[in-house]
Design a protein around this motif. Structure first.
Motif, PDB file in Angstrom:
ATOM      1  N   THR A  49       0.852  -1.189   0.000  1.00  5.68           N
ATOM      2  CA  THR A  49       0.000   0.000   0.000  1.00  5.68           C
ATOM      3  C   THR A  49       0.884   1.235   0.000  1.00  5.68           C
ATOM      4  O   THR A  49       2.070   1.167   0.337  1.00  5.68           O
ATOM      5  CB  THR A  49      -0.915   0.032   1.236  1.00  5.68           C
ATOM      6  OG1 THR A  49      -0.106   0.029   2.414  1.00  5.68           O
ATOM      7  CG2 THR A  49      -1.854  -1.166   1.253  1.00  5.68           C
ATOM      8  N   GLY A  50       0.320   2.357  -0.373  1.00 10.45           N
ATOM      9  CA  GLY A  50       1.069   3.602  -0.369  1.00 10.45           C
ATOM     10  C   GLY A  50       0.220   4.739  -0.883  1.00 10.45           C
ATOM     11  O   GLY A  50      -1.004   4.614  -1.013  1.00 10.45           O
ATOM     12  N   THR A  61      -3.438  19.726  -6.698  1.00 11.60           N
ATOM     13  CA  THR A  61      -2.893  18.385  -6.502  1.00 11.60           C
ATOM     14  C   THR A  61      -4.018  17.407  -6.166  1.00 11.60           C
ATOM     15  O   THR A  61      -5.111  17.799  -5.761  1.00 11.60           O
ATOM     16  CB  THR A  61      -1.856  18.355  -5.364  1.00 11.60           C
ATOM     17  OG1 THR A  61      -2.487  18.759  -4.145  1.00 11.60           O
ATOM     18  CG2 THR A  61      -0.664  19.253  -5.664  1.00 11.60           C
ATOM     19  N   SER A  62      -3.712  16.134  -6.311  1.00 11.16           N
ATOM     20  CA  SER A  62      -4.596  15.033  -5.912  1.00 11.16           C
ATOM     21  C   SER A  62      -3.736  14.000  -5.201  1.00 11.16           C
ATOM     22  O   SER A  62      -2.690  13.601  -5.720  1.00 11.16           O
ATOM     23  CB  SER A  62      -5.236  14.363  -7.137  1.00 11.16           C
ATOM     24  OG  SER A  62      -5.988  15.269  -7.904  1.00 11.16           O
ATOM     25  N   THR A  63      -4.167  13.556  -4.022  1.00 13.92           N
ATOM     26  CA  THR A  63      -3.464  12.496  -3.310  1.00 13.92           C
ATOM     27  C   THR A  63      -4.168  11.173  -3.586  1.00 13.92           C
ATOM     28  O   THR A  63      -5.369  11.047  -3.347  1.00 13.92           O
ATOM     29  CB  THR A  63      -3.424  12.763  -1.799  1.00 13.92           C
ATOM     30  OG1 THR A  63      -2.782  14.018  -1.572  1.00 13.92           O
ATOM     31  CG2 THR A  63      -2.665  11.670  -1.061  1.00 13.92           C
ATOM     32  N   PHE A  64      -3.422  10.217  -4.104  1.00 14.06           N
ATOM     33  CA  PHE A  64      -3.936   8.904  -4.494  1.00 14.06           C
ATOM     34  C   PHE A  64      -3.451   7.869  -3.488  1.00 14.06           C
ATOM     35  O   PHE A  64      -2.259   7.582  -3.411  1.00 14.06           O
ATOM     36  CB  PHE A  64      -3.425   8.592  -5.907  1.00 14.06           C
ATOM     37  CG  PHE A  64      -3.759   7.235  -6.457  1.00 14.06           C
ATOM     38  CD1 PHE A  64      -4.979   6.625  -6.226  1.00 14.06           C
ATOM     39  CD2 PHE A  64      -2.838   6.566  -7.250  1.00 14.06           C
ATOM     40  CE1 PHE A  64      -5.278   5.385  -6.765  1.00 14.06           C
ATOM     41  CE2 PHE A  64      -3.117   5.327  -7.804  1.00 14.06           C
ATOM     42  CZ  PHE A  64      -4.347   4.726  -7.559  1.00 14.06           C
ATOM     43  N   ALA A  65      -4.367   7.322  -2.678  1.00 16.33           N
ATOM     44  CA  ALA A  65      -4.044   6.241  -1.735  1.00 16.33           C
ATOM     45  C   ALA A  65      -4.363   4.928  -2.437  1.00 16.33           C
ATOM     46  O   ALA A  65      -5.463   4.756  -2.961  1.00 16.33           O
ATOM     47  CB  ALA A  65      -4.859   6.388  -0.461  1.00 16.33           C
ATOM     48  N   PHE A  66      -3.403   3.986  -2.445  1.00  9.50           N
ATOM     49  CA  PHE A  66      -3.582   2.808  -3.280  1.00  9.50           C
ATOM     50  C   PHE A  66      -3.106   1.519  -2.615  1.00  9.50           C
ATOM     51  O   PHE A  66      -2.358   1.523  -1.647  1.00  9.50           O
ATOM     52  CB  PHE A  66      -2.816   2.972  -4.597  1.00  9.50           C
ATOM     53  CG  PHE A  66      -1.329   3.165  -4.420  1.00  9.50           C
ATOM     54  CD1 PHE A  66      -0.485   2.094  -4.185  1.00  9.50           C
ATOM     55  CD2 PHE A  66      -0.775   4.442  -4.473  1.00  9.50           C
ATOM     56  CE1 PHE A  66       0.883   2.275  -4.012  1.00  9.50           C
ATOM     57  CE2 PHE A  66       0.587   4.629  -4.302  1.00  9.50           C
ATOM     58  CZ  PHE A  66       1.418   3.546  -4.069  1.00  9.50           C
ATOM     59  N   THR A  67      -3.561   0.427  -3.201  1.00  9.03           N
ATOM     60  CA  THR A  67      -3.011  -0.901  -2.979  1.00  9.03           C
ATOM     61  C   THR A  67      -2.384  -1.315  -4.293  1.00  9.03           C
ATOM     62  O   THR A  67      -2.989  -1.156  -5.354  1.00  9.03           O
ATOM     63  CB  THR A  67      -4.110  -1.905  -2.578  1.00  9.03           C
ATOM     64  OG1 THR A  67      -4.690  -1.475  -1.350  1.00  9.03           O
ATOM     65  CG2 THR A  67      -3.541  -3.302  -2.399  1.00  9.03           C
TER      66      THR A  67
END
Length: 126
Positions: A49-50, A61-67
């Motif tokens: 994840t990150g 900006t856009s913050t993308f939280a992902f697996t």
């Protein structure tokens, strides 16, 4: 990076170009991600994840939280990032980024190890 696990500083830099968007401020951009992780050439297919930050040409900006899930296809690393935009432009939207990375895995057998990969990808924000 070699075959034995070591703590590695990972710095990701990417460009988003010629984007198709209903928002004219998001037709190009860049992104960054930094992480310190235990890693080895034998662990390249591990999931994790990150988050990464997309910086659009209009200054937002856009913050993308992902697996992340990694597979090999025809000898290439296919990284699939799935998650959501948690902050900034497009907050609350789902996102998927697929990046096919080209890596010289024979470098894993050298003293320096694998020091970089590069690839191309597609980002979809729904």
């Amino acid at each position: 990076m070699r075959t034995q696990s070591a703590t590695v500083q990972v710095d990701v830099q990417g460009q988003l170009g010629v984007c198709v968007s209903t928002d004219p401020g998001a037709s190009t951009g860049t992104y960054t991600e930094q992480a310190t992780v235990p890693l080895a050439c034998t662990q390249l297919l591990n999931q994790g994840t990150g988050s990464r930050v997309f910086a659009w040409q209009d200054g937002t900006t856009s913050t993308f939280a992902f697996t992340r899930v990694v597979n090999t296809v025809n000898g290439q690393l296919v990284n699939t990032f799935t998650g959501s935009i948690t902050h900034g432009k497009f907050a609350g939207h789902s996102a998927t980024q697929v990046v096919t990375a080209f890596a010289d895995l024979t470098a894993c057998q050298t003293l320096a190890g694998l020091t970089a990969t590069q690839g191309t990808g597609v980002l979809t924000i729904i």
